[in-house]
Design an enzyme around this catalytic site. Sequence first.
Site, PDB file in Angstrom:
ATOM      1  NE  ARG A 120     -25.886  -7.856  11.731  1.00 52.86           N
ATOM      2  CZ  ARG A 120     -26.756  -7.200  10.658  1.00 52.86           C
ATOM      3  NH1 ARG A 120     -26.363  -7.376   9.430  1.00 52.86           N
ATOM      4  NH2 ARG A 120     -27.541  -6.459  10.986  1.00 52.86           N
ATOM      5  CE  LYS A 142      -8.197 -13.054  26.805  1.00 46.03           C
ATOM      6  NZ  LYS A 142      -7.551 -12.841  28.196  1.00 46.03           N
ATOM      7  CD  GLU A 184       2.816 -10.836  28.236  1.00 46.23           C
ATOM      8  OE1 GLU A 184       2.493 -11.787  28.833  1.00 46.23           O
ATOM      9  OE2 GLU A 184       2.276  -9.564  28.338  1.00 46.23           O
ATOM     10  CE  LYS A 226      -2.728 -15.961  23.666  1.00 46.66           C
ATOM     11  NZ  LYS A 226      -2.839 -14.099  23.686  1.00 46.66           N
ATOM     12  CD  GLU A 236      -8.980 -14.947  30.654  1.00 44.86           C
ATOM     13  OE1 GLU A 236      -8.316 -14.747  29.358  1.00 44.86           O
ATOM     14  OE2 GLU A 236      -9.315 -14.462  31.675  1.00 44.86           O
ATOM     15  NE  ARG A 240      -7.136 -16.372  25.990  1.00 40.53           N
ATOM     16  CZ  ARG A 240      -7.326 -15.912  24.669  1.00 40.53           C
ATOM     17  NH1 ARG A 240      -8.409 -16.704  24.035  1.00 40.53           N
ATOM     18  NH2 ARG A 240      -6.610 -15.028  24.165  1.00 40.53           N
ATOM     19  CG  ASN A 244      -4.670 -13.111  32.438  1.00 45.50           C
ATOM     20  OD1 ASN A 244      -4.459 -12.448  31.324  1.00 45.50           O
ATOM     21  ND2 ASN A 244      -6.096 -13.485  32.387  1.00 45.50           N
ATOM     22  CG  HIS A 247      -0.967 -10.245  33.109  1.00 52.49           C
ATOM     23  ND1 HIS A 247       0.090 -11.161  33.007  1.00 52.49           N
ATOM     24  CD2 HIS A 247      -1.217  -9.875  31.731  1.00 52.49           C
ATOM     25  CE1 HIS A 247       0.415 -11.200  31.633  1.00 52.49           C
ATOM     26  NE2 HIS A 247      -0.180 -10.572  30.849  1.00 52.49           N
ATOM     27  CG  HIS A 251      -3.821  -5.682  34.604  1.00 49.29           C
ATOM     28  ND1 HIS A 251      -4.564  -7.013  34.310  1.00 49.29           N
ATOM     29  CD2 HIS A 251      -3.009  -5.738  33.253  1.00 49.29           C
ATOM     30  CE1 HIS A 251      -4.297  -7.252  33.090  1.00 49.29           C
ATOM     31  NE2 HIS A 251      -3.417  -6.528  32.265  1.00 49.29           N
ATOM     32  CG  HIS A 264       1.149  -5.079  29.403  1.00 44.03           C
ATOM     33  ND1 HIS A 264       0.187  -5.064  30.233  1.00 44.03           N
ATOM     34  CD2 HIS A 264       1.330  -6.410  28.871  1.00 44.03           C
ATOM     35  CE1 HIS A 264      -0.193  -6.559  30.277  1.00 44.03           C
ATOM     36  NE2 HIS A 264       0.585  -7.031  29.584  1.00 44.03           N
TER      37      HIS A 264
END
Length: 370
Positions: A120, A142, A184, A226, A236, A240, A244, A247, A251, A264
């Site tokens: 946990r 993330k 980035e 960031k 997000e 936030r 992206n 992106h 993506h 990426h």
Amino acid sequence: MVELKVSLGERSYPILIGPSLLDDTTIWSQQCPARTVVIISNSVVSPLYAARLKTVFQKLGKRVIELTLPDGEETKRWEILNQVYDALLESRCDRKTTLIALGGGVIGDLTGFAAATYQRGVPFIQVPTTLLSQVDSSVGGKTGINHPLGKNMIGAFYQPRAVLMDIDTLKTLPERELSAGLAEVIKYGAIADAEFFSWLEANMAQLRECNPEVLTTAISRSCAIKADVVGQDERESGIRAILNFGHTFGHAIESGLGYGVWLHGEAIGAGMVMAAVLSAKLGLIDNALVERLRRLVAAAGLPIAAPNFPAQRWLDLMAIDKKTSDGEVRYILMDGLGRAKITPVPEAQLRATLAETATLDLAFVSLQAA
Ligand code: NAD
Ligand code: GLY
């Protein structure tokens, strides 16, 4: 050394950026009180850097367990995660054990998710060794793995206890990976800091040569932006999402070509140019700024045009992006230099953008990758 902070109340943590941090006994004794540490790395990074970390931990009297996973995006999957749990249980790791993620974003994301879920939740420390992971994935919590039906689809928001970036590790990073990380870095200038964008225009050549002072400035500014955004919106639900930028298009490129054909960051390079062209079509920026972004992305060694999938394929690929809200894709656009806007977009402007930017012959792209 530069020290920054991600401010999240009692879950706040430091980001330390500088040379030779891997070997710094003082820093490790301050940041990692655990008696048992598990260094999780991969078959490329472990032979380069794990021994140095191990020596520091042994000097500090810690029990050290090492786990070396296979290299590559394929590692971010359930079966490998389960191997991590097996190793932690077999070594009788308890809730005070600290996991150390030594590697790029793949190792960071997987280790973070293992830390979020083992018993946990146990502490973990990010030691990112790619530019992309230093400026992006190691900060903000993330964590996760891929599912056969989608990338990053299983995961948790779970913050590290600290992020330690030894910029010397970038000396062994392949040039193509360095360029991917620069995508980035450019993103932060485009959406959040006009002055930083201009600074990048002046310093891109030195960045690609890994000049340590210039790298430290670029990484620190990226992480500060960031950290600020994550501090405002950890999960997000709002701002936030600006991180992206590029992106949604990026993506779509990654998934349309098949993951791994372009890195990426390469897909994000072309994706940012597409997002800028779209921003201009909506009157948010002028064409001169689109051209500046295009030149900067090219100077970073990244593609500035995207594969020419049929328009309907583009629209389908973008519709399954995570930024879809109630079935509507929201685009992150430039709203002047250093500012972002999140908005749905009329299909006509989208199609016009695709016609102008998705021009790379697909057969040529596949040939290059082979
Ligand atoms: P990566 O972890 O696969 O690393 C790229 C390559 O560089 C690998 O082969 C790796 O072994 C090698 N490498 C790493 N450090 C090295 C070094 N110092 N010297 C030589 N080789 C080195 O890829 P990445 O670009 O770091 O990360 C991509 C991953 O990050 C993706 O899975 C992506 O989904 C994830 N990501 C997560 C977030 C987040 O917020 N959590 C953000 C962006 C990307
Ligand atoms: N990479 C985008 C984010 O962390 O939110």
